[in-house]
Design a protein around this motif. Structure first.
Motif, PDB file in Angstrom:
ATOM      1  N   LEU A 195      52.028 -28.440  31.342  1.00 37.63           N
ATOM      2  CA  LEU A 195      53.348 -27.789  31.431  1.00 37.63           C
ATOM      3  C   LEU A 195      54.287 -28.341  30.369  1.00 37.63           C
ATOM      4  CD1 LEU A 195      54.088 -27.735  35.290  1.00 37.63           C
ATOM      5  CD2 LEU A 195      53.675 -25.736  33.821  1.00 37.63           C
ATOM      6  N   GLN A 196      54.050 -29.562  29.950  1.00 37.23           N
ATOM      7  CA  GLN A 196      54.922 -30.213  28.962  1.00 37.23           C
ATOM      8  C   GLN A 196      54.020 -30.971  27.993  1.00 37.23           C
ATOM      9  OE1 GLN A 196      58.425 -32.247  30.568  1.00 37.23           O
ATOM     10  NE2 GLN A 196      58.206 -33.858  29.036  1.00 37.23           N
ATOM     11  N   GLY A 214      66.745 -31.922  36.030  1.00 39.24           N
ATOM     12  CA  GLY A 214      66.355 -31.171  34.852  1.00 39.24           C
ATOM     13  C   GLY A 214      64.949 -31.486  34.363  1.00 39.24           C
ATOM     14  N   LEU A 215      64.228 -32.341  35.068  1.00 38.93           N
ATOM     15  CA  LEU A 215      62.867 -32.692  34.674  1.00 38.93           C
ATOM     16  C   LEU A 215      61.866 -31.713  35.282  1.00 38.93           C
ATOM     17  CD1 LEU A 215      63.239 -36.537  35.287  1.00 38.93           C
ATOM     18  CD2 LEU A 215      62.909 -35.454  33.046  1.00 38.93           C
ATOM     19  N   THR A 216      60.680 -31.695  34.722  1.00 42.74           N
ATOM     20  CA  THR A 216      59.592 -30.885  35.273  1.00 42.74           C
ATOM     21  C   THR A 216      58.707 -31.807  36.115  1.00 42.74           C
ATOM     22  OG1 THR A 216      59.658 -29.486  33.318  1.00 42.74           O
ATOM     23  CG2 THR A 216      57.678 -29.357  34.698  1.00 42.74           C
ATOM     24  N   ALA A 217      58.474 -31.415  37.371  1.00 38.94           N
ATOM     25  CA  ALA A 217      57.779 -32.340  38.270  1.00 38.94           C
ATOM     26  C   ALA A 217      57.076 -31.587  39.395  1.00 38.94           C
ATOM     27  CB  ALA A 217      58.775 -33.352  38.845  1.00 38.94           C
ATOM     28  N   PRO A 218      55.820 -31.247  39.187  1.00 42.14           N
ATOM     29  CA  PRO A 218      55.040 -30.597  40.253  1.00 42.14           C
ATOM     30  C   PRO A 218      54.832 -31.544  41.440  1.00 42.14           C
ATOM     31  CG  PRO A 218      53.880 -30.564  38.131  1.00 42.14           C
ATOM     32  CD  PRO A 218      55.049 -31.467  37.967  1.00 42.14           C
ATOM     33  N   VAL A 219      54.618 -30.944  42.618  1.00 41.40           N
ATOM     34  CA  VAL A 219      54.431 -31.717  43.851  1.00 41.40           C
ATOM     35  C   VAL A 219      53.051 -31.414  44.422  1.00 41.40           C
ATOM     36  CG1 VAL A 219      55.236 -32.084  46.217  1.00 41.40           C
ATOM     37  CG2 VAL A 219      56.899 -31.680  44.374  1.00 41.40           C
ATOM     38  N   THR A 265      56.951 -36.817  31.692  1.00 43.39           N
ATOM     39  CA  THR A 265      57.852 -37.500  30.760  1.00 43.39           C
ATOM     40  C   THR A 265      57.153 -37.674  29.423  1.00 43.39           C
ATOM     41  OG1 THR A 265      57.026 -39.609  31.579  1.00 43.39           O
ATOM     42  CG2 THR A 265      59.096 -38.832  32.507  1.00 43.39           C
ATOM     43  N   THR A 266      57.958 -37.662  28.389  1.00 45.60           N
ATOM     44  CA  THR A 266      57.450 -37.942  27.047  1.00 45.60           C
ATOM     45  C   THR A 266      57.635 -39.439  26.827  1.00 45.60           C
ATOM     46  OG1 THR A 266      58.194 -35.755  26.397  1.00 45.60           O
ATOM     47  CG2 THR A 266      57.629 -37.289  24.627  1.00 45.60           C
ATOM     48  N   PRO A 267      56.514 -40.169  26.670  1.00 45.69           N
ATOM     49  CA  PRO A 267      56.599 -41.637  26.669  1.00 45.69           C
ATOM     50  C   PRO A 267      57.584 -42.193  25.649  1.00 45.69           C
ATOM     51  CG  PRO A 267      54.314 -40.936  26.791  1.00 45.69           C
ATOM     52  CD  PRO A 267      55.117 -39.691  26.558  1.00 45.69           C
ATOM     53  N   ASP A 268      57.727 -41.535  24.468  1.00 46.61           N
ATOM     54  CA  ASP A 268      58.615 -42.116  23.457  1.00 46.61           C
ATOM     55  C   ASP A 268      60.053 -41.611  23.587  1.00 46.61           C
ATOM     56  OD1 ASP A 268      58.164 -39.581  22.649  1.00 46.61           O
ATOM     57  OD2 ASP A 268      57.232 -40.097  20.725  1.00 46.61           O
TER      58      ASP A 268
END
Lengths: 465, 465
Positions: free
Chosen positions: B333-334, B366-371, B386-389
């Motif tokens: 998704l990201q 505002g984050l993308t987070a499937p459950v 999350t984008t690690p950097d």
């Protein structure tokens, strides 16, 4: 047994002022709290207090600590290893008036109770909910006491023991702090498992003031079965194969030939006097029929004879009657006797061997001792019949118990499956756990440095100086 | 993070002489042991040793203690909360070469293994026995690591967690003593439950050198089912009623609408993009059919649509494919993201509320987070992409995680159902257990007074001076 030191006068005065009639030093009251269901000599506390709340327990703990007086939690008095004997004097905390069912959560299948609630009281409160609390140690024990001894009973093969069925506890520690050991979530990886630390601690690490237990759905259908076997080994083999096949049997009980003989004498029945298994199956109507038929085939393969099964309540009761009669039928073998019960538990592959070893030791001892087992768990009781006023016989019974434990330990078993250590098995605990007992003592010292919480139980701790 | 102190030269020399190539301070080796599957920054140990026996573990523990050097047990490196990060430097004990299955006892349905044996290795060793080890945390974790984090996974609703499935442990304590926490008997009331004390202790109380686990009969038949629901609440209600009715379901997994959407995108499927349940049933051929039909009726009563069930392996795989695709579908998704997973667990009656609370917090973030949830236990994971950097996004993810935990704790839940505390949840542990954490610290101090056993995990203990 050392003579109990009397309570300090100032403590008596403070307890009287604070608790009024809920504190007593009367001889009859102390006598009632000075014995359990074990064969150990009575050991009376110096006083008894009946708290009504966690806050009151904290007050009592703080008072006792400031006077360096031992504290003994008391539930229903049905313990079997002297857990509630005041062998070092002190104050008994009778929890029986903390007897409220605080919450029943139907959807979560749990209940929150005060520690004085007994298992039958809880099940009565669950009437109509479709749920039940399965742990059944025989006596109508309190849930605080059952948690403290890690109790189980006939249903454990399917539903587990108190170890698996306590979700959380509230505990008053020796220093008066109150902790909750967990919440109501079904599982958690949040830190050390404090719940399991207090389950089975026999009141030596703190006073349990609230218990959250798992509940289970009442089975839609129940079937029961009985079957006789030529010997214990073939009965045990039937049990092993039943469990390996994944049959979710709810109870499997074993009676040895002597026990069946005792039942026949007592109940005027004519059961074949050879080892017998008693089964109970829980599930859907189809499921319990399927389970019974599967077990019938396994039993037949192992030489089982006279397999009977039933689903109607009255027929099931008839089939299980012999199992229910065991205690009184056994005692009737030797009029005037009482039973001293061993409680070893071994890996099930070693069970036939452990029972054979026990029976050989019984024969050598010259004592009468029927064997009855929660055989699905590898746990069996030798009910050694003794005449209480015959010290030689009591001594012989203790010696026989020791041999049965030694045999079980040699077979990778435990000295106690469900009764606990109390005062009589401290040496067996050492034989079983070795260096682990030093770890237990370190935990005890960390949480109860003055050794005031039910001292002398589980661990043979120092007398306080 | 403090900079790791290097190992004392004398310790390096002693370890080199004793372990030869099984001791290394090479950068690449240390780097491999300096991260797990969590998002926490790498923290390299100062050296790594591969013991082959309990006696060798004792030697290493004694050497480290005499040099006051921290010790970190390492299994498969698949932990999710930084359990194996050497945040205070020290020596990593890589247990992967203690990987022997020592015994399989078919009749007793248990196995004795060294701690480096992974769950897949154990199940391969069980091939043909009719038995299996059910705990499945996803990764092919080591059994020592799984015991240390009290792991569970999709099967826990039926078979329990490591708490229920570890029978006994061998542990090397901080002072070099070796204890066995129990035998192979199915139940015991012999003293404090040392087994449960070390299960979930995350290596902070000692090094596990042997694990005895329960095994279970492979089910004769398996059936699977899937069903879509208009909302999470009706899916959860279906689960509650299924369990209350006593259906012995083996797995129940929940995907929220976003997760189903992710799967559709990733796997080119066209599942209805609403919450979905995935079931698995274990039992006899009749039993699993009956279970599936019962659940179908319950689901229909709760507005479930598109119920499908299957018993043939290839059809079951097809039904469960979406569940298996969740992780990679979610990450897609990201692109370039990694998932930071929350792990709360609540009483099941509060589950819909907990998930709704989490979804509201996700929307605000505002984050993308499937459950995705092990919904039979009330345990669910929010996989925060999350984008690690992007430090701001990592910070926002941590903040979102905090809100989800706060919501779960307010609903009588736990901050972690199966991942453990590690380094990131010490504050949540305090919020959840309060004074209980002081008790945990007292136990830690009693068993590891120098704070050398995996320091800084579970408890935010002092740096050694």
């Amino acid at each position: 047994m050392s003579l109990p030191a009397l309570l300090p006068e100032s403590l008596i005065q403070q307890l009287s002022e604070r608790f009024g009639k809920r504190f007593s030093t009367a001889e009859a009251v102390r006598a009632h709290h000075g014995h359990d269901e074990s064969h150990f000599p009575d050991a009376l506390p110096d006083g008894v207090v009946w708290p009504h709340s966690t806050a009151e327990v904290v007050e009592v703990v703080n008072l006792c600590r400031s006077h360096q007086v031992p504290l003994i939690p008391f539930g229903a008095g049905s313990s079997l290893e002297g857990h509630i004997l005041a062998t070092r004097g002190g104050l008994t905390l009778d929890m029986s008036e903390m007897n409220q069912v605080l919450a029943i959560h139907n959807e979560d299948m749990d209940a929150v109770v005060q520690p004085g609630v007994t298992r039958k009281t809880l099940n009565a409160a669950l009437h109509g909910s479709g749920l039940f609390f399965p742990i059944d140690p025989g006596a109508d024990a309190s849930l605080g006491g059952m948690a403290s001894t890690r109790a189980s009973g006939t249903n454990a093969v399917r539903y587990g023991t108190m170890r698996e069925n306590v979700l959380a506890l509230e505990v008053v520690l020796a220093d008066g702090r109150v902790i909750r050991t967990g919440g109501r979530a079904r599982k958690s990886s949040a830190g050390y498992d404090l719940t399991r630390l207090f389950v089975g601690a026999e009141g030596t690490l703190g006073v349990i003031t609230e218990v959250t237990v798992r509940l289970h759905p009442l089975p839609e259908a129940v079937s029961s079965a009985t079957c006789s076997f030529p010997d214990v080994a073939s009965a045990v083999q039937t049990v092993i194969q039943t469990i390996q096949l994944g049959v979710p049997v709810a109870r499997i009980e074993l009676l040895d030939a002597l026990t069946v003989h005792a039942v026949n004498r007592y109940s005027k029945t004519s059961l074949p006097e050879s080892p017998m298994l008693f089964f109970e199956f829980h599930g859907s109507p189809n499921g319990v029929e399927e389970q019974a038929r599967t077990v019938q085939e396994i039993a037949a393969d192992n030489g089982g004879e006279g397999f009977e099964w039933a689903t109607r309540p009255e027929d099931r009761s008839r089939l299980w009657q012999a199992r229910h009669d065991v205690l009184y039928a056994s005692l009737a073998l030797q009029p005037g006797s009482r039973g001293i019960s061993t409680d070893v538990c071994v890996p099930i592959s070693r069970l036939a061997e452990a029972i054979a070893g026990a029976q050989a030791a019984i024969a050598e001892s010259g004592l009468t001792a029927p064997v009855v087992g929660h055989v699905g768990d590898g746990n069996f009781h030798v009910v050694i019949l003794t005449t209480p006023d015959d010290p030689a016989q009591v001594h012989a019974a203790e010696e026989l118990g020791r041999r049965i434990v030694e045999c079980a330990l040699a077979l990778d078993g435990t000295c106690t499956g469900e009764h606990g250590i109390g005062i009589g098995k401290c040496d067996f605990l050492l034989a079983e756990h070795g260096e682990g007992v030093a770890v237990m003592a370190a935990l005890k010292a960390a949480l109860d440095p003055l050794n005031l919480m039910n001292p002398g139980k589980v661990l043979r701790t120092r007398e306080k100086s």
